[in-house]
Design a protein around this motif. Structure first.
Motif, PDB file in Angstrom:
ATOM      1  N   SER A  92     -19.349 -34.494 -83.712  1.00 61.73           N
ATOM      2  CA  SER A  92     -19.338 -33.128 -84.237  1.00 61.73           C
ATOM      3  C   SER A  92     -20.739 -32.643 -84.560  1.00 61.73           C
ATOM      4  O   SER A  92     -21.662 -33.437 -84.764  1.00 61.73           O
ATOM      5  CB  SER A  92     -18.470 -33.051 -85.500  1.00 61.73           C
ATOM      6  N   ASP A  93     -20.869 -31.319 -84.607  1.00 66.00           N
ATOM      7  CA  ASP A  93     -22.176 -30.741 -84.928  1.00 66.00           C
ATOM      8  C   ASP A  93     -22.429 -30.689 -86.428  1.00 66.00           C
ATOM      9  O   ASP A  93     -23.576 -30.701 -86.857  1.00 66.00           O
ATOM     10  CB  ASP A  93     -22.334 -29.348 -84.300  1.00 66.00           C
ATOM     11  N   VAL A  94     -21.372 -30.633 -87.234  1.00 62.32           N
ATOM     12  CA  VAL A  94     -21.542 -30.536 -88.684  1.00 62.32           C
ATOM     13  C   VAL A  94     -20.568 -31.469 -89.392  1.00 62.32           C
ATOM     14  O   VAL A  94     -19.513 -31.819 -88.860  1.00 62.32           O
ATOM     15  CB  VAL A  94     -21.343 -29.090 -89.200  1.00 62.32           C
ATOM     16  N   THR A  95     -20.922 -31.837 -90.616  1.00 63.25           N
ATOM     17  CA  THR A  95     -20.100 -32.784 -91.364  1.00 63.25           C
ATOM     18  C   THR A  95     -18.769 -32.188 -91.790  1.00 63.25           C
ATOM     19  O   THR A  95     -17.824 -32.927 -92.091  1.00 63.25           O
ATOM     20  CB  THR A  95     -20.847 -33.288 -92.609  1.00 63.25           C
ATOM     21  N   CYS A 115     -21.411 -37.765 -86.781  1.00 59.09           N
ATOM     22  CA  CYS A 115     -22.204 -36.552 -86.976  1.00 59.09           C
ATOM     23  C   CYS A 115     -23.579 -36.963 -87.484  1.00 59.09           C
ATOM     24  O   CYS A 115     -23.689 -37.703 -88.467  1.00 59.09           O
ATOM     25  CB  CYS A 115     -21.527 -35.613 -87.978  1.00 59.09           C
ATOM     26  N   ILE A 117     -26.168 -34.665 -88.174  1.00 57.29           N
ATOM     27  CA  ILE A 117     -26.889 -33.485 -88.628  1.00 57.29           C
ATOM     28  C   ILE A 117     -27.756 -33.783 -89.858  1.00 57.29           C
ATOM     29  O   ILE A 117     -28.789 -33.141 -90.077  1.00 57.29           O
ATOM     30  CB  ILE A 117     -25.906 -32.326 -88.927  1.00 57.29           C
ATOM     31  N   SER A 118     -27.353 -34.771 -90.659  1.00 57.67           N
ATOM     32  CA  SER A 118     -28.104 -35.108 -91.874  1.00 57.67           C
ATOM     33  C   SER A 118     -28.928 -36.380 -91.726  1.00 57.67           C
ATOM     34  O   SER A 118     -29.500 -36.875 -92.710  1.00 57.67           O
ATOM     35  CB  SER A 118     -27.139 -35.256 -93.065  1.00 57.67           C
ATOM     36  N   ARG A 133     -31.673 -28.855 -86.262  1.00 58.00           N
ATOM     37  CA  ARG A 133     -31.124 -30.193 -86.469  1.00 58.00           C
ATOM     38  C   ARG A 133     -29.949 -30.456 -85.529  1.00 58.00           C
ATOM     39  O   ARG A 133     -29.733 -31.592 -85.104  1.00 58.00           O
ATOM     40  CB  ARG A 133     -30.657 -30.355 -87.916  1.00 58.00           C
ATOM     41  N   ALA A 134     -29.191 -29.400 -85.237  1.00 55.83           N
ATOM     42  CA  ALA A 134     -28.003 -29.565 -84.393  1.00 55.83           C
ATOM     43  C   ALA A 134     -28.372 -30.057 -83.000  1.00 55.83           C
ATOM     44  O   ALA A 134     -27.659 -30.878 -82.410  1.00 55.83           O
ATOM     45  CB  ALA A 134     -27.234 -28.248 -84.312  1.00 55.83           C
ATOM     46  N   ASN A 156     -20.026 -24.815 -85.450  1.00 56.90           N
ATOM     47  CA  ASN A 156     -20.977 -24.065 -86.262  1.00 56.90           C
ATOM     48  C   ASN A 156     -22.246 -23.662 -85.511  1.00 56.90           C
ATOM     49  O   ASN A 156     -22.725 -22.532 -85.677  1.00 56.90           O
ATOM     50  CB  ASN A 156     -21.372 -24.897 -87.483  1.00 56.90           C
ATOM     51  N   ALA A 157     -22.782 -24.567 -84.697  1.00 51.29           N
ATOM     52  CA  ALA A 157     -24.136 -24.386 -84.171  1.00 51.29           C
ATOM     53  C   ALA A 157     -24.144 -24.089 -82.677  1.00 51.29           C
ATOM     54  O   ALA A 157     -23.948 -25.001 -81.860  1.00 51.29           O
ATOM     55  CB  ALA A 157     -24.968 -25.642 -84.443  1.00 51.29           C
ATOM     56  N   SER A 213     -15.704 -24.348 -87.996  1.00 52.54           N
ATOM     57  CA  SER A 213     -15.313 -25.747 -88.076  1.00 52.54           C
ATOM     58  C   SER A 213     -13.829 -25.961 -88.371  1.00 52.54           C
ATOM     59  O   SER A 213     -13.221 -26.878 -87.802  1.00 52.54           O
ATOM     60  CB  SER A 213     -16.171 -26.456 -89.132  1.00 52.54           C
TER      61      SER A 213
END
Length: 228
Positions: A92-95, A115, A117-118, A133-134, A156-157, A213
């Protein structure tokens, strides 16, 4: 063949709401959607497998417009269901997506959710290169071999979706399915249109600015439901 952990799980049961009351509410909600789509919205054009996905999107958002916005490649649902049954990774692109996917449902086939992203390395490289970041997160997933035969989930991204499509076009990855439903005003429509127009990989997407999301999560849950 199921492993010992999977064998202890009642497959049909674990894909549904965990309580009787929850199942009753969900069933009633779907019945209302089925009734109102015909009564107030002119019906729909989806086959049964795709309608399961779109109906959950409507259930998630309360927005019947998604019956007009969702788009599927010809074999999208079958590709997603088969990949899940084979234990594919979900990237996934985001948590928010990885947090929203039911842990009980994905443990049946051993689907890992990833994921980045972080990830600190991703953040550092994004700052150094002046990219999002994505984008870096999808590249890290590629470098770890997670995108081949995977379900890639973007809610999201748009930059993540564009980067995934570039990697597909350049022959760097061969995902099983791309679920691309990013929401927003900057390149969201364009990234989804690019996914819709490509011919190399199966996809589920929507048109326009709407997305997000929660819709990606509902789509994955609808596919999981059809694995049993």
């Amino acid at each position: 063949m199921m492993n010992s952990t999977q064998a202890n799980i009642a497959l049909p049961e674990c894909m549904h709401q965990l309580t009787k009351k929850g199942r009753e509410i969900e069933t009633d909600s779907f019945s209302i959607i089925d009734q109102e789509i015909e009564q107030f919205h002119g019906g729909h054009h989806f086959d049964n497998k795709s309608w399961e996905v779109v109906r959950r999107a409507i259930h998630t958002t309360g927005d019947f417009e998604f019956s007009k916005l969702y788009r599927f490649s010809q074999d999208a649902v079958d590709a997603g269901v088969t990949a899940l049954q084979q234990g594919c990774p979900i990237v996934s692109d985001v948590t928010m997506i990885s947090s929203g996917i039911s842990k009980q449902r994905i443990q049946v086939y051993g689907n890992g959710v990833h994921c980045f992203i972080s990830d600190l390395e991703v953040i550092h490289k994004a700052r150094m290169l002046g990219e999002t970041r994505a984008v870096g997160a999808m590249r890290k997933a590629r470098d770890q071999g997670l995108l081949d035969n995977a379900i890639i989930a973007v809610g999201n991204a748009p930059t993540a979706l564009f980067e995934v499509l570039r990697m597909v076009d350049d022959g760097e990855i061969e995902p099983a399915l791309i679920i691309g439903i990013p929401v927003g005003f900057v390149n969201a429509q364009e990234s989804k249109q690019a996914l819709l127009e490509q011919k190399k990989v199966d996809f589920i997407t929507s048109v326009g600015r709407k997305g997000g999301s929660p819709l990606v999560v509902s789509t994955i849950h609808a596919l999981l439901y059809q694995t049993v």
